[in-house]
Scaffold this motif. Structure first.
Motif, mmCIF file in Angstrom:
data_model
loop_
_atom_site.group_PDB
_atom_site.id
_atom_site.type_symbol
_atom_site.label_atom_id
_atom_site.label_comp_id
_atom_site.label_asym_id
_atom_site.label_seq_id
_atom_site.Cartn_x
_atom_site.Cartn_y
_atom_site.Cartn_z
ATOM 1 N N ILE A 53 0.826 -1.205 0.000
ATOM 2 C CA ILE A 53 0.000 0.000 0.000
ATOM 3 C C ILE A 53 0.859 1.254 0.000
ATOM 4 O O ILE A 53 0.619 2.212 -0.737
ATOM 5 C CB ILE A 53 -0.954 -0.005 1.216
ATOM 6 C CG1 ILE A 53 -1.998 -1.109 1.057
ATOM 7 C CG2 ILE A 53 -1.635 1.345 1.374
ATOM 8 C CD1 ILE A 53 -2.861 -1.316 2.273
ATOM 9 N N LEU A 54 1.913 1.247 0.825
ATOM 10 C CA LEU A 54 2.778 2.421 0.926
ATOM 11 C C LEU A 54 3.547 2.670 -0.364
ATOM 12 O O LEU A 54 3.909 3.802 -0.669
ATOM 13 C CB LEU A 54 3.745 2.258 2.105
ATOM 14 C CG LEU A 54 3.119 2.325 3.504
ATOM 15 C CD1 LEU A 54 4.197 2.196 4.563
ATOM 16 C CD2 LEU A 54 2.326 3.616 3.705
ATOM 17 N N SER A 55 3.835 1.611 -1.120
ATOM 18 C CA SER A 55 4.620 1.764 -2.341
ATOM 19 C C SER A 55 3.765 2.188 -3.526
ATOM 20 O O SER A 55 4.279 2.584 -4.559
ATOM 21 C CB SER A 55 5.343 0.450 -2.668
ATOM 22 O OG SER A 55 4.400 -0.572 -2.939
ATOM 23 N N GLN A 56 2.445 2.095 -3.379
ATOM 24 C CA GLN A 56 1.563 2.467 -4.466
ATOM 25 C C GLN A 56 1.370 3.973 -4.530
ATOM 26 O O GLN A 56 1.464 4.670 -3.540
ATOM 27 C CB GLN A 56 0.207 1.765 -4.304
ATOM 28 C CG GLN A 56 0.260 0.263 -4.520
ATOM 29 C CD GLN A 56 -1.101 -0.374 -4.279
ATOM 30 O OE1 GLN A 56 -1.976 0.238 -3.686
ATOM 31 N NE2 GLN A 56 -1.255 -1.600 -4.741
ATOM 32 N N SER A 57 1.053 4.452 -5.756
ATOM 33 C CA SER A 57 0.792 5.868 -5.946
ATOM 34 C C SER A 57 -0.649 6.183 -5.548
ATOM 35 O O SER A 57 -1.573 5.457 -5.906
ATOM 36 C CB SER A 57 1.026 6.252 -7.406
ATOM 37 O OG SER A 57 0.701 7.601 -7.627
ATOM 38 N N VAL A 58 -0.826 7.259 -4.787
ATOM 39 C CA VAL A 58 -2.161 7.689 -4.376
ATOM 40 C C VAL A 58 -2.317 9.169 -4.685
ATOM 41 O O VAL A 58 -1.336 9.915 -4.765
ATOM 42 C CB VAL A 58 -2.411 7.445 -2.872
ATOM 43 C CG1 VAL A 58 -2.329 5.968 -2.539
ATOM 44 C CG2 VAL A 58 -1.423 8.256 -2.018
ATOM 45 N N GLU A 59 -3.539 9.603 -4.863
ATOM 46 C CA GLU A 59 -3.808 11.021 -5.086
ATOM 47 C C GLU A 59 -4.032 11.703 -3.744
ATOM 48 O O GLU A 59 -4.833 11.247 -2.931
ATOM 49 C CB GLU A 59 -5.031 11.215 -5.971
ATOM 50 C CG GLU A 59 -5.288 12.693 -6.315
ATOM 51 C CD GLU A 59 -6.554 12.905 -7.131
ATOM 52 O OE1 GLU A 59 -6.456 13.369 -8.267
ATOM 53 O OE2 GLU A 59 -7.647 12.587 -6.612
ATOM 54 N N ILE A 60 -3.309 12.792 -3.524
ATOM 55 C CA ILE A 60 -3.471 13.531 -2.281
ATOM 56 C C ILE A 60 -4.070 14.908 -2.575
ATOM 57 O O ILE A 60 -3.941 15.438 -3.682
ATOM 58 C CB ILE A 60 -2.141 13.701 -1.520
ATOM 59 C CG1 ILE A 60 -1.156 14.543 -2.332
ATOM 60 C CG2 ILE A 60 -1.556 12.355 -1.153
ATOM 61 C CD1 ILE A 60 0.088 14.946 -1.554
ATOM 62 N N PHE A 61 -4.741 15.447 -1.575
ATOM 63 C CA PHE A 61 -5.286 16.800 -1.653
ATOM 64 C C PHE A 61 -4.362 17.721 -0.863
ATOM 65 O O PHE A 61 -4.010 17.431 0.280
ATOM 66 C CB PHE A 61 -6.695 16.846 -1.068
ATOM 67 C CG PHE A 61 -7.228 18.235 -0.885
ATOM 68 C CD1 PHE A 61 -7.770 18.928 -1.955
ATOM 69 C CD2 PHE A 61 -7.169 18.861 0.356
ATOM 70 C CE1 PHE A 61 -8.255 20.210 -1.794
ATOM 71 C CE2 PHE A 61 -7.656 20.147 0.533
ATOM 72 C CZ PHE A 61 -8.205 20.828 -0.556
ATOM 73 N N GLY A 62 -3.950 18.815 -1.483
ATOM 74 C CA GLY A 62 -3.051 19.739 -0.810
ATOM 75 C C GLY A 62 -3.555 21.163 -0.837
ATOM 76 O O GLY A 62 -4.412 21.528 -1.647
ATOM 77 N N LYS A 63 -3.020 21.955 0.072
ATOM 78 C CA LYS A 63 -3.366 23.382 0.128
ATOM 79 C C LYS A 63 -2.134 24.175 0.528
ATOM 80 O O LYS A 63 -1.415 23.800 1.454
ATOM 81 C CB LYS A 63 -4.496 23.624 1.132
ATOM 82 C CG LYS A 63 -4.994 25.074 1.160
ATOM 83 C CD LYS A 63 -6.183 25.222 2.091
ATOM 84 C CE LYS A 63 -6.640 26.673 2.182
ATOM 85 N NZ LYS A 63 -7.125 27.192 0.895
ATOM 86 N N VAL A 64 -1.909 25.257 -0.199
ATOM 87 C CA VAL A 64 -0.765 26.130 0.058
ATOM 88 C C VAL A 64 -1.234 27.354 0.829
ATOM 89 O O VAL A 64 -2.278 27.935 0.515
ATOM 90 C CB VAL A 64 -0.106 26.559 -1.268
ATOM 91 C CG1 VAL A 64 0.897 27.674 -1.024
ATOM 92 C CG2 VAL A 64 0.569 25.364 -1.925
ATOM 93 N N GLN A 65 -0.460 27.736 1.840
ATOM 94 C CA GLN A 65 -0.751 28.931 2.622
ATOM 95 C C GLN A 65 0.395 29.921 2.474
ATOM 96 O O GLN A 65 1.563 29.535 2.505
ATOM 97 C CB GLN A 65 -0.948 28.586 4.099
ATOM 98 C CG GLN A 65 -2.200 27.762 4.391
ATOM 99 C CD GLN A 65 -2.365 27.477 5.867
ATOM 100 O OE1 GLN A 65 -1.392 27.459 6.615
ATOM 101 N NE2 GLN A 65 -3.594 27.248 6.299
ATOM 102 N N SER A 66 0.058 31.198 2.290
ATOM 103 C CA SER A 66 1.089 32.225 2.140
ATOM 104 C C SER A 66 0.452 33.597 2.270
ATOM 105 O O SER A 66 -0.751 33.765 2.034
ATOM 106 C CB SER A 66 1.787 32.097 0.783
ATOM 107 O OG SER A 66 2.674 33.178 0.572
#
Length: 266
Positions: free
Chosen positions: A19-32
């Motif tokens: 599971i850890l070696s597989q590619s997954v889609e993540i949601f990200g957010k940038v703060q600045s």
């Protein structure tokens, strides 16, 4: 019994590692504190990229220990290594620091003392007068290049102009330049100059981020950009387009370019 226990441990851990070696889609957010739209998010390991939307959000595929690079003109360069916690939560929050370019103090012109009489005495020359001051309409758009001016002066040749010669009311320049091939030559020159200008703009703005995930020797990079410019769709896909669309076009041409290099080396 020990063999059975060992087998059970391996059996339990194997799916976890998979599971850890597989590619997954993540949601990200940038703060600045600066603008958070159109920030480049590059997965250097997987060689995929995206950009943030107007609220600083993005989605990208990652695997454990992948390196994500965040880059923009107004922010400091930042790199994040994907941890198991990010993989499990599929959420990434990134704080970017504003890029501050400190310039040396420069004194331009006369230094004012605050004494009006002395300051007036130190001022030399008259202020420039523009067309607004005298009420004359003026052009404030982009200044044409020399080649563009020559093309405009050459005129556009149309076959029906030949019929107008009988009446004597048609200018000869467009006809002569069209027949001699000068108009075509000037059009090609203008197109080359526009491509050169667009290449330099793309190179300045996107070169660092693009080659971070698409490695290429320094001495081949300019040749690569000219290879892109030779594509008949170069202007269409890169002129006045978003960085994301331009990067997709560059990525497509990069595959072709590297394939050509491999064939040439063989």
């Amino acid at each position: 019994m020990l063999k059975i226990k060992g087998f059970i441990v391996i059996f339990v851990l194997f799916p976890f590692q998979t599971i850890l070696s597989q590619s997954v889609e993540i949601f990200g957010k940038v703060q600045s504190n600066s603008g958070i739209e159109n920030i480049h998010v590059i997965n250097k390991t997987a060689q995929v990229f995206t950009i943030t939307n107007k609220t600083g959000e993005f989605r990208i595929n990652v695997a454990l220990n992948d390196s994500l690079v965040f880059s923009s003109v107004q922010h400091q360069f930042k790199e994040v290594v994907i941890s198991s916690n990010i993989i499990s939560t599929k959420i990434l929050l990134v704080k970017l620091d504003e890029q501050i370019n400190e310039l040396d103090e420069v004194v331009v012109g006369k230094v004012l003392t605050g004494d009006l009489l002395k300051d007036i005495a130190n001022v030399e020359g008259d202020p420039p007068i523009n067309f607004y001051d005298v009420g004359i309409p003026g052009y404030t758009g982009r200044i044409a290049t020399q080649s563009e001016r020559r093309l405009s002066e050459a005129g556009v040749f149309k076959p029906q102009m030949l019929l107008g010669l009988l009446g004597g009311g048609v200018p000869l320049n467009p006809i002569l330049n069209g027949i001699s091939g000068r108009t075509k030559m000037l059009k090609n020159r203008v197109m080359i100059e526009r491509k050169e200008s667009l290449i330099n703009t793309i190179k300045t703005r996107l070169s660092k981020d693009f080659f971070a995930s698409n490695p290429l020797d320094e001495d081949l990079r300019m040749d690569f950009f000219y290879f892109c410019a030779d594509d008949e769709n170069f202007i269409k896909y890169c002129k006045n387009e978003t960085d994301f669309k331009i990067l997709i076009f560059l990525r497509h041409k990069y595959k072709q370019y590297t394939e050509n290099l491999e064939i040439a080396n063989d």
